[in-house]
Design a protein around this motif. Structure first.
Motif, mmCIF file in Angstrom:
data_model
loop_
_atom_site.group_PDB
_atom_site.id
_atom_site.type_symbol
_atom_site.label_atom_id
_atom_site.label_comp_id
_atom_site.label_asym_id
_atom_site.label_seq_id
_atom_site.Cartn_x
_atom_site.Cartn_y
_atom_site.Cartn_z
ATOM 1 N N GLU A 56 0.826 -1.259 0.284
ATOM 2 C CA GLU A 56 -0.021 -0.047 -0.071
ATOM 3 C C GLU A 56 0.728 1.265 0.057
ATOM 4 N N ILE A 57 1.806 1.244 0.765
ATOM 5 C CA ILE A 57 2.859 2.537 0.735
ATOM 6 C C ILE A 57 3.469 2.748 -0.446
ATOM 7 N N ALA A 58 3.938 1.525 -1.090
ATOM 8 C CA ALA A 58 4.488 1.459 -2.417
ATOM 9 C C ALA A 58 3.412 2.150 -3.692
ATOM 10 N N ARG A 59 2.172 1.978 -3.222
ATOM 11 C CA ARG A 59 1.086 2.236 -4.229
ATOM 12 C C ARG A 59 0.954 3.970 -4.000
ATOM 13 N N VAL A 60 0.990 4.179 -2.863
ATOM 14 C CA VAL A 60 0.607 5.798 -2.543
ATOM 15 C C VAL A 60 1.979 6.700 -2.806
ATOM 16 N N ALA A 61 3.014 6.149 -2.647
ATOM 17 C CA ALA A 61 4.198 6.913 -2.769
ATOM 18 C C ALA A 61 5.071 6.172 -3.842
ATOM 19 N N ALA A 62 5.058 7.220 -5.150
ATOM 20 C CA ALA A 62 6.058 6.662 -5.976
ATOM 21 C C ALA A 62 7.642 7.182 -5.739
ATOM 22 N N LEU A 63 8.665 6.326 -5.741
ATOM 23 C CA LEU A 63 9.939 6.816 -5.360
ATOM 24 C C LEU A 63 10.635 6.909 -6.528
ATOM 25 N N SER A 92 14.457 -9.306 -1.572
ATOM 26 C CA SER A 92 14.225 -8.233 -0.573
ATOM 27 C C SER A 92 12.679 -8.597 0.146
ATOM 28 N N ALA A 93 12.645 -8.033 1.308
ATOM 29 C CA ALA A 93 11.354 -7.912 1.868
ATOM 30 C C ALA A 93 10.815 -6.706 1.641
ATOM 31 N N GLN A 98 8.244 -2.620 -6.479
ATOM 32 C CA GLN A 98 9.558 -1.583 -6.246
ATOM 33 C C GLN A 98 10.807 -2.331 -6.630
ATOM 34 N N VAL A 99 11.028 -3.650 -5.987
ATOM 35 C CA VAL A 99 12.165 -4.286 -6.369
ATOM 36 C C VAL A 99 12.517 -4.593 -7.521
ATOM 37 N N ARG A 100 11.415 -5.055 -8.407
ATOM 38 C CA ARG A 100 11.393 -5.152 -9.821
ATOM 39 C C ARG A 100 12.068 -3.686 -10.573
ATOM 40 N N ALA A 101 11.520 -2.773 -10.263
ATOM 41 C CA ALA A 101 11.723 -1.521 -10.718
ATOM 42 C C ALA A 101 13.415 -1.108 -10.623
#
Length: 480
Positions: A56-63, A92-93, A98-101
């Motif tokens: 959910e955090i990965a969905r909300v905040a694009a890094l 990774s946990a 994010q890990v794929r990107a």
């Protein structure tokens, strides 16, 4: 290299290993800066489910993964493995997307292992997945934390980043171990507190000086107040840096800050914030309720500035001026000194001018014409900033003159003409500060610059000496 060695993949952890940061915490703080309600809602809803929380955090905040600090020793290891023709895989946990990107951005194997919203791929779960894929001893593993202790014994070679104790224990158990540089130090954390900024808290002494209350009963509480404000300011500097990670990494000099560069882990910064905020509020409560209220208000306004106000043109400068002015109010509250309304009205335009100087300096030293990262100003605003700074300078001098002819001013400073004379070096100092900001010849923080600027300090000492003379303090102290 044997065929078996070449066939054995190099498996990397991400958080604290490949990256000198943690993607979950990065996402949390990026989310707070961009979408605070959604981020806090996700954190509260999924607090007990780490896999769902990460998704959910990965969905909300694009890094901006391309800006993330990479561990140099691990980067060199990757280059060596690629040169040998080995597959380099991320395990990774952190969230799978994010890990794929990150793997694509770093040019690593498209085959990744990560948390998928259902399973939190950490410690034992990661170990079981890797063993099922590659077999016991069928991979080399690079990690850095306590969670990686569950994985290393199943790897052929354990690459340990910044954990000498774990490396020693694994070696003693007979496993091949390679230690890599990593970790953080207390010195780097202290740098994150920006102790050089504490000098700004000498502003708490202004009410003491203006009221001529030179006694220990007034001085000691104010000195304790300075300690409290220093702790409060450092706690907010930490929050500000965590909210500004992306902007700092895009800045020509701020990318070296401890959190942006990965020199200090984000969780360490969060713990330091709690400790410093507790110290500040505890000291505030111990001094008196009035001072506690000022410290609390300062911290809340500073937090609002970090979250929102600093991105709003002109509002940010007014807020900066308010934060400086609050320090003067805090000095009066700590020492229980009556502060003149004229003093507050005088110093506010002074700090408006210095706030403009801060932005002028940043724009002058900027390398491009685009708006400052995380701010609302571009080079086209330099003229407007100069005009507002000029208004602040003129406003401060006019208010100082009005104070000199007020009833309170005449009582404290009987020789009024000397106050008028003091306006000459005072105006010189203010105009010089604005000019230095315009030409980019000072520090990014004008208050810190002012307290290190020898010529400027000399001008301020002349101003102060004339004010003491007008008050009759020199005759009182030294006779004559």
């Amino acid at each position: 290299m044997t065929d078996a060695q070449q066939a054995r993949p190099l498996v990397l952890d991400v958080d604290g290993t490949l990256l000198r940061t943690d993607l979950l915490f990065e996402g949390f703080w990026a989310g707070l800066a961009k979408a605070p309600r959604a981020t806090l809602g996700a954190a509260l809803t999924h607090l007990g489910d780490r896999a769902a929380l990460k998704a959910e955090i990965a969905r909300v905040a694009a890094l901006r993964l391309d800006l993330m600090p990479v561990t140099p020793s691990v980067a060199r290891l990757i280059d060596e493995a690629k040169a040998e023709g080995r597959e380099v895989i991320l395990a990774s946990a952190s969230d799978e997307a994010q890990v794929r990107a990150l793997a694509e951005q770093q040019g690593l194997s498209p085959r990744v292992f990560a948390s998928d919203g259902q399973t939190n791929l950490k410690a034992g779960a990661k170990a079981r997945t890797l063993v099922a894929e590659f077999g016991e001893g069928g991979f080399d593993y690079v990690g850095d934390s306590a969670a990686d202790r569950a994985v290393w014994p199943h790897a052929h070679t354990a690459y340990v980043v910044g954990d000498a104790k774990a490396a020693s224990e694994l070696s003693a158990a007979g496993q091949p171990v390679v230690e890599l540089e990593g970790g953080w130090t207390l010195r780097r954390l202290i740098k994150a507190l920006r102790p050089h900024q504490w000098v700004k808290n000498v502003l708490l002494l202004l009410p003491l000086i203006a009221s001529h209350r030179f006694d220990l009963a007034t001085l000691v509480p104010i000195l304790l107040g300075i300690v409290a404000f220093s702790a409060a300011a450092s706690s907010i500097y930490i929050i500000n840096d965590l909210l500004d990670l992306e902007a700092d990494r895009r800045h020509p000099t701020k990318f070296k800050r401890p959190f942006a560069s990965g020199d200090v882990p984000i969780p360490v910064g969060m713990a330091a914030f709690v400790a410093l905020a507790t110290l500040a509020l505890g000291l505030g409560a111990a001094l008196n309720p009035g001072f506690f209220g000022v410290v609390l208000f300062y911290m809340l306004l500073s937090l609002a500035y970090s979250l929102k106000l600093k991105r709003m043109r002109w509002v940010d400068i007014a807020t900066l001026a308010s934060l400086y002015t609050i320090r003067v109010v805090a000095g009066a509250a700590a020492g229980q000194v009556d502060v003149s309304i004229y003093m507050l009205i005088f110093i506010f335009p002074v700090f408006i001018a210095l706030g403009c100087v801060k932005r002028l300096t940043e724009l002058t030293l900027a390398t491009g014409d685009e708006r400052l990262p995380g701010r609302g100003y571009g080079r086209a605003d330099r003229g407007d900033l100069l005009n507002v700074a000029g208004i602040g300078v003129v406003g401060a001098l006019v208010i100082f003159f009005l104070y000199s002819v007020s009833d309170q001013g005449r009582v404290l400073y009987p020789d009024t003409w000397l106050l008028w004379l003091a306006m000459v070096p005072m105006g010189w100092w203010l105009i010089r500060m604005v000019a230095l900001g315009w030409f980019g010849k000072q520090d990014y923080d004008p208050i810190v610059f002012a307290l290190k600027d020898k010529l400027g300090l000399g001008i301020l000492m002349i101003t102060l000496s004339l004010m003491f003379w007008a008050a009759g303090l020199w005759a009182q102290w030294f006779g004559g």
